[in-house]
Design a protein around this motif. Structure first.
Motif, PDB file in Angstrom:
ATOM      1  N   GLU A   1       0.817  -1.222   0.000  1.00 30.62           N
ATOM      2  CA  GLU A   1       0.000   0.000   0.000  1.00 30.62           C
ATOM      3  C   GLU A   1       0.850   1.273   0.000  1.00 30.62           C
ATOM      4  OE1 GLU A   1       0.703  -1.051   4.359  1.00 30.62           O
ATOM      5  OE2 GLU A   1       0.329  -2.112   2.471  1.00 30.62           O
ATOM      6  N   SER A   2       2.177   1.133  -0.160  1.00 35.01           N
ATOM      7  CA  SER A   2       3.066   2.283  -0.023  1.00 35.01           C
ATOM      8  C   SER A   2       3.712   2.692  -1.343  1.00 35.01           C
ATOM      9  CB  SER A   2       4.175   1.974   0.988  1.00 35.01           C
ATOM     10  OG  SER A   2       3.642   1.723   2.262  1.00 35.01           O
ATOM     11  N   ARG A   3       4.269   3.894  -1.346  1.00 38.00           N
ATOM     12  CA  ARG A   3       5.129   4.367  -2.424  1.00 38.00           C
ATOM     13  C   ARG A   3       6.493   4.736  -1.835  1.00 38.00           C
ATOM     14  NH1 ARG A   3       2.823   9.140  -5.501  1.00 38.00           N
ATOM     15  NH2 ARG A   3       1.955   9.776  -3.504  1.00 38.00           N
TER      16      ARG A   3
ATOM     17  N   SER B   1       5.573   5.258  -8.401  1.00 40.51           N
ATOM     18  CA  SER B   1       4.120   5.140  -8.478  1.00 40.51           C
ATOM     19  C   SER B   1       3.626   3.910  -7.726  1.00 40.51           C
ATOM     20  CB  SER B   1       3.677   5.042  -9.944  1.00 40.51           C
ATOM     21  OG  SER B   1       4.181   3.851 -10.528  1.00 40.51           O
ATOM     22  N   GLY B   2       4.522   2.973  -7.479  1.00 41.39           N
ATOM     23  CA  GLY B   2       4.160   1.751  -6.764  1.00 41.39           C
ATOM     24  C   GLY B   2       5.069   1.512  -5.569  1.00 41.39           C
ATOM     25  N   HIS B   3       5.085   0.271  -5.067  1.00 39.46           N
ATOM     26  CA  HIS B   3       5.789  -0.039  -3.820  1.00 39.46           C
ATOM     27  C   HIS B   3       7.196  -0.599  -4.052  1.00 39.46           C
ATOM     28  CE1 HIS B   3       4.267  -3.996  -4.921  1.00 39.46           C
ATOM     29  NE2 HIS B   3       5.082  -4.537  -4.037  1.00 39.46           N
TER      30      HIS B   3
ATOM     31  N   ARG C   1       2.293   5.902   2.451  1.00 36.87           N
ATOM     32  CA  ARG C   1       1.105   5.258   1.885  1.00 36.87           C
ATOM     33  C   ARG C   1       0.548   6.033   0.694  1.00 36.87           C
ATOM     34  NH1 ARG C   1      -2.021   4.320   7.504  1.00 36.87           N
ATOM     35  NH2 ARG C   1      -1.211   6.443   7.749  1.00 36.87           N
ATOM     36  N   HIS C   2      -0.311   5.380  -0.088  1.00 36.93           N
ATOM     37  CA  HIS C   2      -0.826   5.977  -1.330  1.00 36.93           C
ATOM     38  C   HIS C   2      -1.635   7.236  -1.085  1.00 36.93           C
ATOM     39  CE1 HIS C   2       0.290   3.307  -4.659  1.00 36.93           C
ATOM     40  NE2 HIS C   2       0.343   2.354  -3.746  1.00 36.93           N
ATOM     41  N   ASN C   3      -2.298   7.323   0.068  1.00 36.13           N
ATOM     42  CA  ASN C   3      -3.091   8.512   0.354  1.00 36.13           C
ATOM     43  C   ASN C   3      -2.293   9.542   1.158  1.00 36.13           C
ATOM     44  OD1 ASN C   3      -2.978   7.023   2.699  1.00 36.13           O
ATOM     45  ND2 ASN C   3      -5.094   7.476   3.318  1.00 36.13           N
TER      46      ASN C   3
ATOM     47  N   SER D   1      -2.175  11.669  -8.859  1.00 35.82           N
ATOM     48  CA  SER D   1      -1.079  11.461  -7.907  1.00 35.82           C
ATOM     49  C   SER D   1      -1.281  12.335  -6.680  1.00 35.82           C
ATOM     50  CB  SER D   1       0.265  11.804  -8.553  1.00 35.82           C
ATOM     51  OG  SER D   1       0.532  10.946  -9.638  1.00 35.82           O
TER      52      SER D   1
END
Length: 444
Positions: A295-297, A342-344, A369-371, A420
């Motif tokens: 769930e992270s970047r 963009s991803g983990h 995290r993404h948010n 983003s």
């Protein structure tokens, strides 16, 4: 010992200076740790210089005010310098510092210097530890020996040259001698070492390698020390060394070098080029993966970069495979902007050619995290207010007294932009104003 060309030293007086008119020279000043005889600076006058006890004069003992044009008068030479007498010295414990002549300025050619160190307590031995070392390899040498008879080949412990900082050296009795010899051309910065008298039967504390740790804290005959490196670092040298009866360790203290291949799974860390900040070497093909939670970047911020332009490259990719999209390719020494995946998973590849290694790079990574937006950090010479990185949250910054914001914003907000989660502005940059305190905030 012949003095070197004064143009290679740092001058404390410009060659040409104007005082009150073309018939006078400027005040030449007085050498630190010295004296000046004469206070007449008119055309044709001379002044003389001497040094305090224990210091030698380097430069001209006498300088004369000369006419160099119809408009200018100047001294015939620079003001001399008084340097501590560090050649051919008898030194006593319990501790002290030895440097090559002129250190940290280049030493002289055709030097022949001898130091004899004697412990105050004849039951103790001498430990010599080097802080800096840079001699012309193969031509200029520092010989270290046992006892008080310098030059005795039977008592030589080490003959040192080159640029590698030597390991700890311990004598077998209460005296140690050092002989520094240089040839007729080419010189370097020299060396700096500290000496200390320690108990008999000891090899001295060899220290702990940078980015490493040590097991064992005894340095007596027969004692063994074990070393290991932090994660992502590889041990170069012996894992264990033993104190021998000649007061020398069985091998040099090992070093820890950043690994060329490693998978990071921690939420934050540092990626270094191998051997950073020294030359990274040739023919490298290194790959590092940063693996965050799904769930992270990943946010990567450059702290330093110096890579041979056009021939050595660092490539950062948005994924785990060699075919992943490229986020950026970096070469040279211009500090890049930060990068966010963009991803983990992020992949870093470093390739070098067959020649010319540089300092390399130092990159800090953090995961979020993404948010969330990446942690913006704290401005140099400033403060930060707010810790939330969540979408919609804001963080404020304030420059310290005497500094003004020259770039970025005092408040930034985490927003959604083109799919983003990013900050809406750059972090505030605080720079010194150079103004008196009363004017720093616009006050008269």
């Amino acid at each position: 010992m012949p003095s070197k060309d004064s143009s290679r030293k740092t001058s404390v007086l410009t060659q040409i200076g104007v005082s009150q008119g073309h018939n006078m020279c400027p005040d030449p000043g007085i050498p630190e740790r010295g004296k000046r005889l004469g206070s007449d600076f008119r055309l044709g006058s001379s002044v003389q210089f001497t040094c305090n006890e224990g210091y030698d004069l380097q430069g001209s003992k006498r300088i004369t005010c000369m006419k160099v044009s119809d408009m200018f008068a100047a001294w015939s030479d620079h003001r001399p310098v008084c340097r501590a007498r560090m050649c051919d010295a008898h030194l006593r414990g319990p501790s002290g510092i030895i440097t090559s002549p002129n250190f940290p300025i280049q030493y002289d050619n055709n030097a022949h210097c001898v130091w004899i160190i004697t412990a105050l307590n004849p039951a103790k031995v001498i430990k010599l530890a080097f802080e800096e070392f840079d001699l012309e390899r193969g031509y200029d040498t520092l010989t270290v020996g046992d006892g008080g008879q310098d030059g005795d080949q039977k008592t030589v412990l080490y003959i040192l040259t080159g640029t590698s900082v030597p390991d700890l050296i311990v004598s077998t009795n209460h005296q140690m001698w050092l002989l520094f010899q240089t040839d007729g051309s080419g010189s370097s910065l020299g060396f700096k070492a500290s000496y200390e008298e320690i108990e008999q039967g000891s090899c001295g504390d060899p220290g702990v390698p940078a980015y490493g740790q040590r097991e064992g804290a005894r340095f007596r005959h027969g004692d063994t020390l074990k070393f290991e490196c932090q994660p992502a670092f590889e041990l170069v040298g012996q894992k264990a060394i033993t104190c021998q009866k000649n007061n020398q360790w069985s091998a040099k203290k090992p070093g820890c070098v950043f690994s060329c291949f490693f998978n990071f799974t921690s939420p934050s860390g540092v990626v270094l080029s191998p051997n950073y900040p020294e030359d990274y070497g040739n023919h490298l093909h290194c790959v590092w993966l940063i693996l965050a939670r799904p769930e992270s970047r990943i946010h990567l911020a450059f702290n330093d970069i110096d890579v041979e332009p056009q021939f050595d490259f660092l490539v950062i990719k948005d994924g785990a495979t060699a075919e992943a999209p490229v986020l950026g390719t970096f070469s040279g020494n211009q500090l890049p902007s930060s990068i966010t995946s963009s991803g983990h998973v992020a992949r870093l590849e470093f390739q070098t050619d067959h020649s010319t290694g540089k300092r390399g790079f130092n990159i800090t990574f953090t995961t979020f995290r993404h948010n969330e937006c990446p942690d913006p950090g704290v401005p140099v010479n400033g403060k930060r207010f707010g810790d939330s990185l969540q979408l919609g949250s804001s963080i404020s910054f304030l420059c310290d007294e005497g500094f003004l914001g020259t770039q970025g914003s005092e408040t930034i907000t985490c927003i959604l932009k083109e799919g983003s989660v990013v900050w809406n502005s750059a972090v505030l940059r605080c720079e010194g104003t150079g103004l008196p305190a009363g004017l720093r905030r616009g006050r008269a």
